[in-house]
Enzyme design. Structure first.
Site, mmCIF file in Angstrom:
data_model
loop_
_atom_site.group_PDB
_atom_site.id
_atom_site.type_symbol
_atom_site.label_atom_id
_atom_site.label_comp_id
_atom_site.label_asym_id
_atom_site.label_seq_id
_atom_site.Cartn_x
_atom_site.Cartn_y
_atom_site.Cartn_z
ATOM 1 N N LEU A 205 0.853 -1.199 0.000
ATOM 2 C CA LEU A 205 0.000 0.000 0.000
ATOM 3 C C LEU A 205 0.883 1.242 0.000
ATOM 4 C CD1 LEU A 205 -2.444 -0.733 2.978
ATOM 5 C CD2 LEU A 205 -3.106 -0.671 0.567
ATOM 6 N N HIS A 206 0.583 2.202 -0.840
ATOM 7 C CA HIS A 206 1.339 3.461 -0.762
ATOM 8 C C HIS A 206 0.603 4.666 -1.337
ATOM 9 C CE1 HIS A 206 2.240 2.421 -4.943
ATOM 10 N NE2 HIS A 206 2.465 3.709 -5.119
ATOM 11 N N ARG A 207 -0.573 4.468 -1.952
ATOM 12 C CA ARG A 207 -1.283 5.586 -2.596
ATOM 13 C C ARG A 207 -1.683 6.657 -1.602
ATOM 14 N NH1 ARG A 207 -0.371 5.711 -7.784
ATOM 15 N NH2 ARG A 207 -0.129 3.557 -8.377
ATOM 16 N N ARG A 242 6.680 5.924 2.685
ATOM 17 C CA ARG A 242 5.563 6.851 2.927
ATOM 18 C C ARG A 242 4.527 6.221 3.870
ATOM 19 N NH1 ARG A 242 3.233 9.970 -1.565
ATOM 20 N NH2 ARG A 242 1.344 10.914 -0.832
ATOM 21 N N ASP A 283 -2.388 -1.546 -3.805
ATOM 22 C CA ASP A 283 -2.856 -0.368 -4.532
ATOM 23 C C ASP A 283 -1.792 0.079 -5.530
ATOM 24 O OD1 ASP A 283 -0.934 0.850 -2.956
ATOM 25 O OD2 ASP A 283 -2.337 2.124 -1.848
#
Ligand code: UD1
Length: 363
Positions: A205-207, A242, A283
């Site tokens: 996940l990083h969006r 992030r 994502d």
């Protein structure tokens, strides 16, 4: 006279794409290929590891732009890349995908009247204000040559009146997947992380719309915990810096204590984890396609995706972040879906791209 082409990369997925193009250029002595790294990604695990594993030559220029706000990061690439264009005077600039590095490279070149070729052109997805979508739309409209992964991307461009210089090439990431498959580090990863083949779920996940929004992020983390409870399968989660930062800032550590968090891994390690897993939750634009290439079904944590063909075939499933708490725990209770073949070409995208750039340059 040999043509000179500058290829601009900067973020993780672009290193992967560059590896395929550079090797085809080298094989065919197509042009003098100059590699520029913007420095958008700079951690060893986000950048250097990819250069080593994929044998990408060291870039001739490194712009060291690092992390900052979207405007500033884009502006820094624009300013620094322009200097290189003025110095090198290339015949063409190659940009990849949809990052801030992509839009800045295309804009710098277009302003100097240097033709731009965009690899992975024509992708469109909601929300229209997501940074990657802004980057795609602008880059496509500035490009002279546009290489699409699929018929759908081609049609998206037609709808926007971009009709010349457009080719359906297929996906360079599929080229790489096929070529590097024998080297995927499945056994090493299973052994090092003490995993059983087919008995874990791979998560990334990083969006911004998932991890910067506390409500969505919580819903996703709760959904993942529900998935662990229901399936009794462990979650392996190579974590983007992030995402790591947001977990600390938003005080969400207790929700990931149930998961096996590891640092971001290189291409061969990630593909190894993918080959060995039961399913994927992601994502990432790249990983949702790679899951399909590896014949693993993925829950795609997005309200929409540019890779609609995989969703429409029923193979991958969209799960918007705010619905993840309810939907994710049941995601593996899927009925059997026949594997949809060749959605993004046949593994020869780089050949098509290099051949068409050469004929454009030699016109
Ligand atoms: C970027 C792309 C995204 C792509 C992703 C792949 C844009 C708008 N987004 O997102 O489309 O899917 O790369 O990974 O260009 N950071 C580090 N070390 C690094 C890189 C980033 O600590 O090496 C941290 C920084 O705090 C930074 C944050 O991660 O602020 C986000 O990095 P950035 O490159 O801006 O965007 P990504 O989320 O990586």
């Amino acid at each position: 006279m040999t043509n000179k082409v500058i290829s601009l990369v900067g973020a993780r997925p672009q290193f992967v794409k560059e590896a395929v193009i550079a090797s085809e250029v080298h094989k065919t002595s197509a042009w003098n290929h100059i590699l520029v790294h913007s420095g958008q990604h700079y951690d060893v695990n986000m950048s250097d590891l990819f250069f080593e594993e994929l044998h990408i030559p060291t870039p001739q220029y490194f712009l060291e732009v690092g992390s900052s706000s979207h405007g500033k990061q884009t502006a820094l690439v624009l300013e620094k890349f322009e200097d290189i264009l003025l110095l090198e005077k290339p015949d063409m600039v190659l940009v990849y995908g949809d990052t801030n590095t992509t839009i800045a490279g295309a804009l710098a070149a277009a302003k100097l009247k240097i033709p731009v070729a965009h690899i992975e052109a024509g992708m469109r997805q909601y929300p229209k204000n997501m940074p990657e979508e802004v980057n795609r739309v602008v880059t496509d409209h500035l490009s002279f040559l546009l290489f699409c992964c699929s018929e759908l991307s081609y049609q998206n461009l037609q709808r926007e009146n971009i009709t010349s210089g457009v080719y359906i090439a297929g996906d360079v990431m599929y080229d790489l997947f096929l070529r590097m498959k024998p080297h995927f580090m499945k056994n090493k990863m299973l052994h090092n992380l003490n995993l059983q083949e087919g008995k874990y779920i791979l998560v990334t996940l990083h969006r911004d719309f998932n991890v910067d929004n506390k409500e969505n992020f919580l819903s996703i983390l709760r959904g993942l915990n529900g998935l662990i409870e229901r399936t009794k399968l462990p979650i392996i989660f190579p974590m983007h810096p992030r995402t790591q930062k947001r977990i600390e800032e938003l005080n969400l550590t207790k929700y990931v204590d149930t998961m096996h968090i590891i640092k971001p891994v290189g291409y061969l390690e990630l593909m190894g984890l993918l080959e060995g897993c039961s399913n994927v939750v992601t994502d990432s634009g790249g990983l949702q396609k790679e899951a399909y290439y590896a014949k693993k079904q993925a829950a795609v944590i997005m309200p929409d995706t540019g890779w609609k063909e995989i969703i429409e075939s029923g193979w991958n499933q969209l799960v918007p972040g705010n619905a993840a708490k309810e939907l994710l725990p049941r995601i593996l209770e899927n009925k059997f879906i026949a594997y949809p073949d060749n959605l993004y070409g046949d593994g020869n995208a780089a050949k098509v791209i290099v051949k068409n750039i050469m004929s454009y340059l030699n016109k």
